[in-house]
Design a protein around this motif. Structure first.
Motif, PDB file in Angstrom:
ATOM      1  N   ALA A 169     -74.994 -22.966  10.900  1.00  0.00           N
ATOM      2  CA  ALA A 169     -75.493 -23.921  11.718  1.00  0.00           C
ATOM      3  C   ALA A 169     -74.545 -24.239  12.833  1.00  0.00           C
ATOM      4  CB  ALA A 169     -76.207 -25.050  11.362  1.00  0.00           C
ATOM      5  N   ARG A 170     -73.218 -24.631  12.410  1.00  0.00           N
ATOM      6  CA  ARG A 170     -72.216 -25.165  13.540  1.00  0.00           C
ATOM      7  C   ARG A 170     -71.738 -23.973  14.126  1.00  0.00           C
ATOM      8  NH1 ARG A 170     -68.854 -28.776   8.940  1.00  0.00           N
ATOM      9  NH2 ARG A 170     -70.128 -30.737   9.337  1.00  0.00           N
ATOM     10  N   THR A 171     -71.385 -22.565  13.526  1.00  0.00           N
ATOM     11  CA  THR A 171     -70.997 -21.609  14.227  1.00  0.00           C
ATOM     12  C   THR A 171     -72.229 -21.038  15.243  1.00  0.00           C
ATOM     13  OG1 THR A 171     -69.745 -20.805  12.330  1.00  0.00           O
ATOM     14  CG2 THR A 171     -70.331 -19.091  14.014  1.00  0.00           C
ATOM     15  N   GLY A 172     -73.428 -21.185  14.903  1.00  0.00           N
ATOM     16  CA  GLY A 172     -74.470 -20.716  15.954  1.00  0.00           C
ATOM     17  C   GLY A 172     -74.618 -21.664  17.029  1.00  0.00           C
ATOM     18  N   PRO A 193     -80.212 -12.679   4.861  1.00  0.00           N
ATOM     19  CA  PRO A 193     -78.835 -13.588   4.501  1.00  0.00           C
ATOM     20  C   PRO A 193     -77.791 -13.646   5.851  1.00  0.00           C
ATOM     21  CG  PRO A 193     -78.755 -11.241   3.616  1.00  0.00           C
ATOM     22  CD  PRO A 193     -80.244 -11.305   4.040  1.00  0.00           C
ATOM     23  N   VAL A 194     -78.050 -12.844   6.873  1.00  0.00           N
ATOM     24  CA  VAL A 194     -77.322 -12.712   8.071  1.00  0.00           C
ATOM     25  C   VAL A 194     -78.006 -13.764   9.042  1.00  0.00           C
ATOM     26  CG1 VAL A 194     -76.489 -11.339   9.810  1.00  0.00           C
ATOM     27  CG2 VAL A 194     -76.760 -10.414   7.493  1.00  0.00           C
ATOM     28  N   PRO A 195     -77.158 -14.665   9.451  1.00  0.00           N
ATOM     29  CA  PRO A 195     -77.768 -15.656  10.527  1.00  0.00           C
ATOM     30  C   PRO A 195     -77.746 -15.248  11.934  1.00  0.00           C
ATOM     31  CG  PRO A 195     -75.261 -16.253   9.920  1.00  0.00           C
ATOM     32  CD  PRO A 195     -75.705 -15.151   9.097  1.00  0.00           C
ATOM     33  N   SER A 196     -78.549 -15.701  12.730  1.00  0.00           N
ATOM     34  CA  SER A 196     -78.932 -15.359  13.983  1.00  0.00           C
ATOM     35  C   SER A 196     -79.034 -16.546  14.992  1.00  0.00           C
ATOM     36  CB  SER A 196     -79.884 -14.477  13.957  1.00  0.00           C
ATOM     37  OG  SER A 196     -81.032 -14.882  13.776  1.00  0.00           O
ATOM     38  N   ILE A 197     -78.921 -16.242  16.379  1.00  0.00           N
ATOM     39  CA  ILE A 197     -79.319 -17.354  17.184  1.00  0.00           C
ATOM     40  C   ILE A 197     -80.264 -16.692  18.153  1.00  0.00           C
ATOM     41  CG2 ILE A 197     -77.270 -18.405  17.060  1.00  0.00           C
ATOM     42  CD1 ILE A 197     -76.163 -16.656  19.570  1.00  0.00           C
ATOM     43  N   ARG A 198     -81.067 -17.552  18.565  1.00  0.00           N
ATOM     44  CA  ARG A 198     -81.958 -17.151  19.983  1.00  0.00           C
ATOM     45  C   ARG A 198     -82.204 -18.231  20.856  1.00  0.00           C
ATOM     46  NH1 ARG A 198     -85.480 -17.621  15.395  1.00  0.00           N
ATOM     47  NH2 ARG A 198     -87.246 -18.736  15.637  1.00  0.00           N
ATOM     48  N   LEU A 242     -79.818 -12.849  18.434  1.00  0.00           N
ATOM     49  CA  LEU A 242     -78.584 -12.040  18.258  1.00  0.00           C
ATOM     50  C   LEU A 242     -77.927 -12.582  16.897  1.00  0.00           C
ATOM     51  CD1 LEU A 242     -76.858 -12.676  21.583  1.00  0.00           C
ATOM     52  CD2 LEU A 242     -78.041 -10.512  20.720  1.00  0.00           C
ATOM     53  N   PRO A 243     -77.802 -11.687  16.032  1.00  0.00           N
ATOM     54  CA  PRO A 243     -77.060 -11.900  14.578  1.00  0.00           C
ATOM     55  C   PRO A 243     -75.780 -12.038  14.879  1.00  0.00           C
ATOM     56  CG  PRO A 243     -77.587  -9.510  14.730  1.00  0.00           C
ATOM     57  CD  PRO A 243     -78.212 -10.054  15.904  1.00  0.00           C
ATOM     58  N   PHE A 244     -75.169 -12.999  13.875  1.00  0.00           N
ATOM     59  CA  PHE A 244     -73.592 -13.204  14.184  1.00  0.00           C
ATOM     60  C   PHE A 244     -72.887 -13.184  12.763  1.00  0.00           C
ATOM     61  CE2 PHE A 244     -75.528 -17.379  14.014  1.00  0.00           C
ATOM     62  CZ  PHE A 244     -75.010 -18.058  13.167  1.00  0.00           C
ATOM     63  N   ASP A 245     -71.558 -12.916  12.779  1.00  0.00           N
ATOM     64  CA  ASP A 245     -70.758 -13.375  11.664  1.00  0.00           C
ATOM     65  C   ASP A 245     -69.900 -14.617  11.734  1.00  0.00           C
ATOM     66  OD1 ASP A 245     -68.734 -12.972   9.720  1.00  0.00           O
ATOM     67  OD2 ASP A 245     -68.376 -11.018  10.203  1.00  0.00           O
ATOM     68  N   CYS A 246     -70.026 -15.471  10.741  1.00  0.00           N
ATOM     69  CA  CYS A 246     -69.491 -16.538  10.798  1.00  0.00           C
ATOM     70  C   CYS A 246     -68.090 -16.533  10.554  1.00  0.00           C
ATOM     71  CB  CYS A 246     -70.112 -17.430   9.618  1.00  0.00           C
ATOM     72  SG  CYS A 246     -71.797 -18.246   9.980  1.00  0.00           S
ATOM     73  N   SER A 247     -67.471 -15.547   9.735  1.00  0.00           N
ATOM     74  CA  SER A 247     -66.051 -15.652   9.629  1.00  0.00           C
ATOM     75  C   SER A 247     -65.270 -15.257  10.834  1.00  0.00           C
ATOM     76  CB  SER A 247     -65.814 -14.486   8.375  1.00  0.00           C
ATOM     77  OG  SER A 247     -66.363 -13.209   9.001  1.00  0.00           O
ATOM     78  N   THR A 248     -65.981 -14.294  11.683  1.00  0.00           N
ATOM     79  CA  THR A 248     -65.019 -13.926  12.847  1.00  0.00           C
ATOM     80  C   THR A 248     -65.795 -14.703  13.988  1.00  0.00           C
ATOM     81  OG1 THR A 248     -66.708 -12.023  13.350  1.00  0.00           O
ATOM     82  CG2 THR A 248     -64.768 -11.609  11.854  1.00  0.00           C
ATOM     83  N   GLN A 249     -66.723 -15.510  13.689  1.00  0.00           N
ATOM     84  CA  GLN A 249     -67.300 -16.087  15.164  1.00  0.00           C
ATOM     85  C   GLN A 249     -67.617 -15.413  16.225  1.00  0.00           C
ATOM     86  OE1 GLN A 249     -65.171 -19.806  15.941  1.00  0.00           O
ATOM     87  NE2 GLN A 249     -65.690 -20.703  13.904  1.00  0.00           N
ATOM     88  N   THR A 250     -68.214 -14.041  15.794  1.00  0.00           N
ATOM     89  CA  THR A 250     -68.601 -13.061  17.054  1.00  0.00           C
ATOM     90  C   THR A 250     -70.122 -12.706  16.705  1.00  0.00           C
ATOM     91  OG1 THR A 250     -67.695 -11.291  15.447  1.00  0.00           O
ATOM     92  CG2 THR A 250     -66.347 -12.253  17.085  1.00  0.00           C
ATOM     93  N   GLY A 253     -84.901 -25.445   1.077  1.00  0.00           N
ATOM     94  CA  GLY A 253     -84.151 -26.325   2.155  1.00  0.00           C
ATOM     95  C   GLY A 253     -84.495 -25.626   3.684  1.00  0.00           C
ATOM     96  N   ALA A 254     -83.666 -25.540   4.577  1.00  0.00           N
ATOM     97  CA  ALA A 254     -83.792 -25.525   5.841  1.00  0.00           C
ATOM     98  C   ALA A 254     -83.829 -23.805   6.110  1.00  0.00           C
ATOM     99  CB  ALA A 254     -83.241 -26.241   6.823  1.00  0.00           C
ATOM    100  N   GLY A 255     -84.704 -23.263   6.891  1.00  0.00           N
ATOM    101  CA  GLY A 255     -84.347 -21.872   7.196  1.00  0.00           C
ATOM    102  C   GLY A 255     -84.069 -21.693   8.592  1.00  0.00           C
ATOM    103  N   GLU A 256     -84.220 -22.669   9.564  1.00  0.00           N
ATOM    104  CA  GLU A 256     -83.810 -22.676  10.842  1.00  0.00           C
ATOM    105  C   GLU A 256     -83.628 -24.157  11.337  1.00  0.00           C
ATOM    106  OE1 GLU A 256     -86.318 -20.020  12.818  1.00  0.00           O
ATOM    107  OE2 GLU A 256     -87.823 -21.693  13.365  1.00  0.00           O
ATOM    108  N   ILE A 257     -82.949 -24.252  12.407  1.00  0.00           N
ATOM    109  CA  ILE A 257     -82.813 -25.573  13.140  1.00  0.00           C
ATOM    110  C   ILE A 257     -83.123 -25.309  14.730  1.00  0.00           C
ATOM    111  CG2 ILE A 257     -81.148 -26.552  11.527  1.00  0.00           C
ATOM    112  CD1 ILE A 257     -78.852 -26.019  13.815  1.00  0.00           C
TER     113      ILE A 257
END
Length: 615
Positions: free
Chosen positions: A137-140, A164-169, A185-193, A358-362
């Motif tokens: 959530a913070r990275t997104g 299992p892959v987070p994404s933003i829209r 857009l899916p993103f990678d938390c480890s690289t923040q890209t 739990g939560a699936g999206e914010i």
């Protein structure tokens, strides 16, 4: 004085006419029920649909009896009539049913298949723990502040059980009417890209084949799927009524000659899957109701048919302000993003409120340059009566202070709860991974039940050497061996085509239809060995797919078994199990379900009595 007409219709034409007349009776009954009902518009329409679909098999029986009474040279008993409908109609509907149930069962893993077919996202997978969700959530939110600072709504999809892959829209007022998820857009938390996965039809292509026959006009496709489901429902019911001692014979598994063994297998599998098939046929009809009987909507929704669609999808099942708000402190993310609230506390509340999911999206809402609210949306709801619509936890922000409100379920009628529950069950939205696996296995067992019935019909006719027996053998090969092989080719091509190839999605779907068409050509060319060759080829292909997954940039099975993600490991293991099953069946030539030393014989049917064995 005879009451029979001088003309006599063949049995297949009697069945066809019975289905058509029963549909006309259903249409008339539906309109009468809607017009005479004093209930609100949605309840009246839905009640009419439920009664029409439930009574349709009865209308088929009645029409077939009347047609046999006046347009047949011979009188048939009730069970003989049921047997004629099941035999003549079950042949065509068996192939259609195998296609629909196979694609529907695979579509239960629609999200997991899409994830498997995009190896670029494999290493960005996270677990469903609270720490990983907070991190995502913070990275997104940081990426959204960079990508869409002027948007009116931000959404971060958190890692879940299926994706299992987070994404933003994001969305803006100017995006009204745009395709949903156009900016996902899916993103990678480890690289923040931001990740750029290859375009793919994934599990959505197979889902569309099940829903509206991919490539066909959506309204026409849904009508054909709905009509086929309606006929499948009738054939399933009269298949039970055709046997005098259906439930008693279900417990008798006797060693029989090879031909009759397919008959027993069909009956035993039918007894096991009967509740599943009936339930999913009815719930599938609920989802395609407006396509099967579209004129019923004109009675109450003549001016606004979209309102029926909105209510059908369960929109508004939960009220966002159902409970009184409670104060909650609002912390900001930090110096880099001082104007964006930290979602950690809200996600922690959601984890306690919805244990196990739990939560699936914010969702963050902007207004006049500031964030007015942040919502946590439930990852998976088990409330069937609410159509498995997720609950929401909303934090309204005013001058740095927050007010937390929890959504509550609206009161609804029993008819609406029944409709929502049935459609949510069919879509599998409520299902945990274990329950989803159970639904998949029952779907595959239903496919096996229909396959046993088709093979029984094939073996009964194979000595006649007629054109009809050859067509049955050909189509059995195309649907029982060629269709799964085409699915495997679809997976293979999706992983072998370059990620930057033009028209990738079109190439994937074309590979499926091309492989399926070639299986039919091969079945025509090699009549005796085609089925065995295609089963062996399909088994080998499914076993190699996990290896190809590791060789084309994806995480190999040995890695996912030890470190996850389990979604990839599950798909790879499932492919291997299916491949081994196909190799086993292909090795044994699929000629007999048991050994040849059980004896041999011919089938004879004497005046509608039980099948007898003649030496």
């Amino acid at each position: 004085m005879s009451t029979r007409f001088p003309i006599s219709l063949p049995p297949w034409l009697q069945c066809t006419l019975a289905f058509g007349l029963a549909y006309a009776m259903t249409w008339v009954l539906g309109h009468l029920l809607v017009r005479l009902s004093f209930h609100p518009a949605f309840e009246a329409t839905v009640t009419s649909y439920i009664l029409c679909f439930t009574l349709y098999p009865c209308f088929v029986f009645l029409c077939h009896r009347l047609i046999g009474r006046f347009l047949s040279e011979r009188a048939v008993s009730f069970r003989q009539g049921m047997h004629e409908i099941h035999s003549f109609s079950g042949l065509l509907l068996g192939w259609v049913g195998i296609f629909l149930f196979l694609m529907g069962s695979i579509a239960l893993y629609r999200s997991e298949i899409t994830f498997w077919m995009q190896p670029e996202t494999h290493r960005a997978a996270l677990s469903t723990s609270l720490d990983d969700k907070v991190k995502a959530a913070r990275t997104g939110l940081a990426l959204l502040a960079e990508k869409a600072p002027e948007a009116d709504m931000w959404t971060v999809s958190l890692p879940g059980e299926r994706t299992p892959v987070p994404s933003i829209r994001w969305a803006s007022k100017n995006d009204v009417g745009a395709r949903p998820g156009a900016h996902t857009l899916p993103f990678d938390c480890s690289t923040q890209t931001i990740l750029t996965p290859r375009p793919t039809g994934g599990g959505t292509f197979l889902y569309r084949l099940h829903v509206d026959l991919f490539g066909m006009d959506r309204h026409t496709g849904r009508f054909l799927v709905g009509a086929a489901t309606l006929l499948l429902l009738a054939v399933t019911v009269n298949g039970v009524l055709a046997r005098r001692h259906f439930f008693r014979d279900f417990f008798l598994f006797r060693k029989r000659p090879a031909i009759l063994a397919w008959h027993d297998t069909h009956c035993i599998a039918g007894g096991i899957t009967l509740p599943f098939v009936l339930l999913f046929c009815l719930s599938g009809l609920f989802l395609t109701a407006q396509g099967v009987l579209p004129s019923l909507l004109q009675e109450r929704y003549a001016q606004n048919s979209r309102e029926f669609m909105r209510e059908t999808k369960g929109m508004g099942a939960y009220s966002p302000q159902a409970s009184a708000g409670s104060p909650m402190s609002v912390d900001m993310l930090g110096e880099s993003l001082p104007h964006i609230p930290d979602p950690a506390a809200l996600l922690g509340k959601a984890e306690k409120l919805w244990p196990g999911t739990g939560a699936g999206e914010i969702i963050l809402t902007w207004k006049n340059g500031g964030i007015t609210s942040i919502q946590a949306v439930q990852a998976r709801s088990t409330d069937l009566a609410g159509r498995a619509a997720p609950q929401r936890l909303t934090l309204d922000i005013h001058d740095g202070y927050g007010e937390l409100t929890e959504s509550g379920k609206k009161d609804m009628s029993g008819v609406k709860a029944l409709w929502y529950g049935a459609t949510a069950l069919h879509l599998g939205r409520f299902a945990s991974p274990a329950m989803r696996t159970v639904l998949f296995l029952f779907g595959m067992l239903s496919v096996g039940m229909m396959a046993a019935g088709l093979l029984f019909r094939e073996k009964r006719q194979e000595k006649k050497l007629s054109l009809s027996s050859r067509v049955v053998t050909l189509l059995n090969t195309v649907f029982l061996a060629g269709l799964p092989l085409a699915v495997g080719c679809y997976f293979l091509v999706g992983r072998l085509i370059g990620s930057d190839a033009p028209e990738r999605i079109h190439l994937e779907s074309s590979a499926f239809f091309l492989a399926w068409g070639l299986s039919a050509v091969h079945a025509l060319w090699r009549k005796q060995t085609a089925r065995r060759v295609q089963l062996l080829a399909g088994g080998l292909l499914f076993i190699l797919l996990p290896v190809i997954n590791g060789m084309t940039g994806g995480l190999a099975l040995n890695c996912t078994l030890l470190h996850g993600p389990w979604q990839l490991a599950f798909i790879d293991i499932l492919l291997i199990v299916v491949g081994l099953l196909f190799l086993f069946i292909g090795y044994h030539k699929t000629t007999f379900p048991w050994k040849n030393n059980l004896g041999s014989g011919l089938i004879s049917c004497q005046k509608g009595k039980k099948f007898l064995l003649s030496a």
